[in-house]
Design a protein around this motif. Structure first.
Motif, short mmCIF file in Angstrom:
data_model
loop_
_atom_site.label_atom_id
_atom_site.label_comp_id
_atom_site.label_asym_id
_atom_site.label_seq_id
_atom_site.Cartn_x
_atom_site.Cartn_y
_atom_site.Cartn_z
N CYS A 1 0.85 -1.19 0.00
CA CYS A 1 0.00 0.00 0.00
C CYS A 1 0.88 1.24 0.00
O CYS A 1 1.85 1.31 0.78
N LEU A 2 0.53 2.20 -0.85
CA LEU A 2 1.27 3.44 -0.98
C LEU A 2 0.35 4.60 -0.61
O LEU A 2 -0.71 4.77 -1.21
N SER A 3 0.79 5.39 0.35
CA SER A 3 -0.01 6.53 0.77
C SER A 3 0.09 7.66 -0.25
O SER A 3 0.84 7.58 -1.22
N SER A 4 -0.65 8.72 -0.02
CA SER A 4 -0.71 9.82 -0.97
C SER A 4 0.66 10.46 -1.18
O SER A 4 1.57 10.29 -0.37
N SER A 5 0.78 11.21 -2.25
CA SER A 5 2.06 11.83 -2.61
C SER A 5 2.50 12.87 -1.59
O SER A 5 3.67 13.24 -1.55
N THR A 6 1.58 13.35 -0.76
CA THR A 6 1.94 14.36 0.25
C THR A 6 2.38 13.73 1.56
O THR A 6 2.77 14.44 2.48
N SER A 7 2.34 12.41 1.67
CA SER A 7 2.67 11.76 2.92
C SER A 7 4.11 11.28 2.93
O SER A 7 4.78 11.22 1.90
N SER A 8 4.55 10.92 4.13
CA SER A 8 5.91 10.39 4.28
C SER A 8 5.99 8.98 3.73
O SER A 8 5.02 8.23 3.74
N SER A 9 7.20 8.60 3.30
CA SER A 9 7.41 7.24 2.80
C SER A 9 7.26 6.20 3.90
O SER A 9 7.14 5.01 3.63
N SER A 10 7.24 6.63 5.14
CA SER A 10 7.08 5.68 6.24
C SER A 10 5.67 5.12 6.28
O SER A 10 5.40 4.17 7.00
N TYR A 11 4.77 5.69 5.49
CA TYR A 11 3.41 5.18 5.43
C TYR A 11 3.22 4.28 4.23
O TYR A 11 2.15 4.23 3.63
N THR A 12 4.24 3.57 3.86
CA THR A 12 4.19 2.56 2.81
C THR A 12 4.33 1.20 3.45
O THR A 12 5.17 1.02 4.34
N TYR A 13 3.52 0.24 3.02
CA TYR A 13 3.49 -1.07 3.67
C TYR A 13 3.65 -2.19 2.66
O TYR A 13 3.23 -2.06 1.49
N PHE A 14 4.22 -3.28 3.14
CA PHE A 14 4.39 -4.48 2.32
C PHE A 14 4.02 -5.70 3.14
O PHE A 14 4.23 -5.75 4.36
N ALA A 15 3.49 -6.69 2.45
CA ALA A 15 3.30 -7.99 3.09
C ALA A 15 4.65 -8.60 3.41
O ALA A 15 5.63 -8.39 2.68
N ASP A 16 4.72 -9.36 4.48
CA ASP A 16 5.98 -9.99 4.87
C ASP A 16 6.53 -10.87 3.75
O ASP A 16 7.75 -10.98 3.58
N SER A 17 5.66 -11.49 3.00
CA SER A 17 6.08 -12.43 1.96
C SER A 17 6.79 -11.75 0.79
O SER A 17 7.46 -12.43 0.01
N VAL A 18 6.68 -10.43 0.68
CA VAL A 18 7.31 -9.74 -0.45
C VAL A 18 8.33 -8.70 -0.02
O VAL A 18 8.99 -8.09 -0.87
N LYS A 19 8.49 -8.49 1.27
CA LYS A 19 9.45 -7.49 1.76
C LYS A 19 10.85 -7.82 1.27
O LYS A 19 11.29 -8.97 1.31
N GLY A 20 11.54 -6.79 0.80
CA GLY A 20 12.90 -6.98 0.29
C GLY A 20 12.94 -7.38 -1.17
O GLY A 20 14.01 -7.36 -1.78
N ARG A 21 11.80 -7.75 -1.74
CA ARG A 21 11.76 -8.15 -3.15
C ARG A 21 10.91 -7.20 -4.00
O ARG A 21 11.21 -6.99 -5.16
#
Length: 131
Positions: free
Chosen positions: A50-70
């Motif tokens: 999930c990617l938050s709006s363009s005005t938000s910090s990148s810290s509000y981006t999330y990934f499923a554990d199964s795809v993190k790092g890839r």
């Protein structure tokens, strides 16, 4: 009227890469959240990122554990398009990938994986990882 159009799926060998695109219309990048889900055969729909709006910090981006790092997610504001870059793909990544969106600033830290949190959906694009 909001419309989401995915593209970029296909057949790739294990270890390969693909980049999915989600072109959004009817929503602005500064007030919309975009997520990717996938549904593998016989499985429930799964939140991928999930990617938050363009005005938000990148810290509000999330990934499923199964795809993190890839997998990574990014946005081209000028094109109002969100990209899901998928590297080191595995056979278990095989699924139909869907783009989802809703108005707002931030992906919900605890609910971004819930499909009912999004009002708008694309038609899906098939990703097959196989040798």
């Amino acid at each position: 009227q909001v419309q989401l159009v995915e593209s970029g799926g296909g057949l790739v060998q294990p270890g390969g890469s693909l980049r999915l695109s989600c072109a959004a219309s009817g929503l602005t990048s500064d007030y919309s959240v975009i997520a990717w889900f996938r549904r593998a055969p016989g499985k429930e729909r799964e939140g991928v990122s999930c990617l938050s709006s363009s005005t938000s910090s990148s810290s509000y981006t999330y990934f499923a554990d199964s795809v993190k790092g890839r997998f990574t997610i990014s946005r081209d504001n000028a094109k109002n398009t969100v990209y899901l870059q998928m590297n080191n793909l595995k056979p278990e990544d095989t699924a139909v990938y869907y783009c989802a969106a809703d108005a707002g600033y931030y992906c919900s830290a605890y609910e971004w994986t819930i499909p009912s949190e999004y009002n708008y959906w694309g038609q899906g694009t098939q990703v097959t990882v196989s040798s």
